[in-house]
Structures are given as structure tokens and as C-alpha cells.
Design a protein around this motif. Structure first.
Motif, PDB file in Angstrom:
ATOM      1  N   ARG A  14     -36.439  16.599 -51.846  1.00 23.80           N
ATOM      2  CA  ARG A  14     -35.126  16.001 -51.588  1.00 23.80           C
ATOM      3  C   ARG A  14     -34.510  16.595 -50.330  1.00 23.80           C
ATOM      4  O   ARG A  14     -33.991  15.875 -49.470  1.00 23.80           O
ATOM      5  N   LYS A  15     -34.601  17.916 -50.218  1.00 24.59           N
ATOM      6  CA  LYS A  15     -34.039  18.578 -49.029  1.00 24.59           C
ATOM      7  C   LYS A  15     -34.776  18.156 -47.762  1.00 24.59           C
ATOM      8  O   LYS A  15     -34.166  17.938 -46.713  1.00 24.59           O
ATOM      9  N   GLU A  16     -36.107  18.046 -47.855  1.00 25.40           N
ATOM     10  CA  GLU A  16     -36.885  17.609 -46.693  1.00 25.40           C
ATOM     11  C   GLU A  16     -36.517  16.176 -46.316  1.00 25.40           C
ATOM     12  O   GLU A  16     -36.425  15.844 -45.132  1.00 25.40           O
ATOM     13  N   SER A  17     -36.306  15.345 -47.311  1.00 26.03           N
ATOM     14  CA  SER A  17     -35.920  13.959 -47.059  1.00 26.03           C
ATOM     15  C   SER A  17     -34.552  13.896 -46.365  1.00 26.03           C
ATOM     16  O   SER A  17     -34.363  13.134 -45.414  1.00 26.03           O
ATOM     17  N   GLU A  18     -33.618  14.697 -46.850  1.00 31.93           N
ATOM     18  CA  GLU A  18     -32.293  14.728 -46.220  1.00 31.93           C
ATOM     19  C   GLU A  18     -32.378  15.214 -44.787  1.00 31.93           C
ATOM     20  O   GLU A  18     -31.716  14.674 -43.901  1.00 31.93           O
ATOM     21  N   ALA A  19     -33.219  16.232 -44.552  1.00 29.12           N
ATOM     22  CA  ALA A  19     -33.390  16.748 -43.192  1.00 29.12           C
ATOM     23  C   ALA A  19     -34.004  15.674 -42.293  1.00 29.12           C
ATOM     24  O   ALA A  19     -33.601  15.514 -41.133  1.00 29.12           O
ATOM     25  N   SER A  20     -34.951  14.929 -42.850  1.00 27.76           N
ATOM     26  CA  SER A  20     -35.579  13.855 -42.087  1.00 27.76           C
ATOM     27  C   SER A  20     -34.557  12.777 -41.739  1.00 27.76           C
ATOM     28  O   SER A  20     -34.543  12.265 -40.612  1.00 27.76           O
ATOM     29  N   GLU A  21     -33.714  12.428 -42.677  1.00 30.69           N
ATOM     30  CA  GLU A  21     -32.679  11.421 -42.421  1.00 30.69           C
ATOM     31  C   GLU A  21     -31.707  11.899 -41.344  1.00 30.69           C
ATOM     32  O   GLU A  21     -31.300  11.127 -40.478  1.00 30.69           O
ATOM     33  N   ARG A  22     -31.337  13.165 -41.399  1.00 27.84           N
ATOM     34  CA  ARG A  22     -30.432  13.712 -40.368  1.00 27.84           C
ATOM     35  C   ARG A  22     -31.108  13.678 -39.000  1.00 27.84           C
ATOM     36  O   ARG A  22     -30.476  13.367 -37.988  1.00 27.84           O
ATOM     37  N   ALA A  23     -32.405  13.987 -38.966  1.00 28.60           N
ATOM     38  CA  ALA A  23     -33.141  13.961 -37.697  1.00 28.60           C
ATOM     39  C   ALA A  23     -33.211  12.535 -37.150  1.00 28.60           C
ATOM     40  O   ALA A  23     -33.056  12.315 -35.945  1.00 28.60           O
ATOM     41  N   LYS A  24     -33.432  11.559 -38.038  1.00 30.14           N
ATOM     42  CA  LYS A  24     -33.465  10.163 -37.600  1.00 30.14           C
ATOM     43  C   LYS A  24     -32.116   9.738 -37.036  1.00 30.14           C
ATOM     44  O   LYS A  24     -32.043   9.053 -36.019  1.00 30.14           O
ATOM     45  N   GLU A  25     -31.060  10.132 -37.706  1.00 30.90           N
ATOM     46  CA  GLU A  25     -29.718   9.772 -37.247  1.00 30.90           C
ATOM     47  C   GLU A  25     -29.426  10.414 -35.890  1.00 30.90           C
ATOM     48  O   GLU A  25     -28.866   9.780 -34.991  1.00 30.90           O
ATOM     49  N   ALA A  26     -29.827  11.674 -35.735  1.00 31.49           N
ATOM     50  CA  ALA A  26     -29.621  12.361 -34.456  1.00 31.49           C
ATOM     51  C   ALA A  26     -30.410  11.669 -33.351  1.00 31.49           C
ATOM     52  O   ALA A  26     -29.900  11.474 -32.237  1.00 31.49           O
ATOM     53  N   ALA A  27     -31.638  11.269 -33.641  1.00 31.04           N
ATOM     54  CA  ALA A  27     -32.457  10.577 -32.642  1.00 31.04           C
ATOM     55  C   ALA A  27     -31.823   9.233 -32.275  1.00 31.04           C
ATOM     56  O   ALA A  27     -31.806   8.843 -31.106  1.00 31.04           O
ATOM     57  N   ARG A  28     -31.308   8.524 -33.272  1.00 31.74           N
ATOM     58  CA  ARG A  28     -30.659   7.240 -33.019  1.00 31.74           C
ATOM     59  C   ARG A  28     -29.429   7.417 -32.128  1.00 31.74           C
ATOM     60  O   ARG A  28     -29.217   6.671 -31.172  1.00 31.74           O
ATOM     61  N   LEU A  29     -28.628   8.451 -32.419  1.00 25.58           N
ATOM     62  CA  LEU A  29     -27.439   8.698 -31.602  1.00 25.58           C
ATOM     63  C   LEU A  29     -27.810   9.100 -30.179  1.00 25.58           C
ATOM     64  O   LEU A  29     -27.164   8.672 -29.220  1.00 25.58           O
ATOM     65  N   ASN A  30     -28.852   9.911 -30.035  1.00 33.60           N
ATOM     66  CA  ASN A  30     -29.305  10.301 -28.697  1.00 33.60           C
ATOM     67  C   ASN A  30     -29.793   9.081 -27.916  1.00 33.60           C
ATOM     68  O   ASN A  30     -29.543   8.967 -26.712  1.00 33.60           O
TER      69      ASN A  30
END
Length: 65
Positions: A14-30
Motif C-alpha cells: 500500500r505504501k509503495e502504491s501511494e509512493a508510486s501515485e505521488r511520483a506519477k502526480e509529480a511527473a505529470r505536474l513537471n
């Protein structure tokens, strides 16, 4: 004991999934930020010169003569 291991593994996933989602969101914003920066740079290019060059090429006058 078995259920505790399973529960711990689920929590890790679950924590890895949340981290992955945050990374995707950061990449999208960048990416969006980069597109905005590119758009601003494109707005600074004088279109008259570019359009004249394209028109000269289409007219068969690549030298602009």
C-alpha cells in the motif's frame, strides 16, 4: 503469525502504491510546467520571420529573394 506477515506485506504494498501515485502526480505536474515554459518560449518567437520563411519556401524562393 502468518496473518501478521500478510498484513505487514499488504501495508508495504500500500505504501509503495501511494509512493508510486505521488511520483506519477509529480511527473505529470513537471510535464505540465515544461509545456507552459515551452509555450512561453514559443510566444517570444517573432512569427513574421517564420511565416515569411515558410511562404518563401512554398513559393519556391528559399533564399527569400
Amino acid at each position: 503469525m502468518f496473518f501478521k506477515k500478510v498484513r505487514d506485506e499488504v501495508e508495504v504494498l500500500r505504501k509503495e502504491s501511494e509512493a508510486s501515485e505521488r511520483a506519477k502526480e509529480a511527473a505529470r505536474l513537471n510535464f505540465k510546467r515544461s509545456l507552459r515554459r515551452l509555450a512561453r518560449q514559443l510566444e517570444e518567437i517573432p512569427l513574421d520571420d517564420g511565416l515569411k520563411s515558410i511562404g518563401d519556401d512554398l513559393a519556391g524562393n528559399p533564399e527569400g529573394k
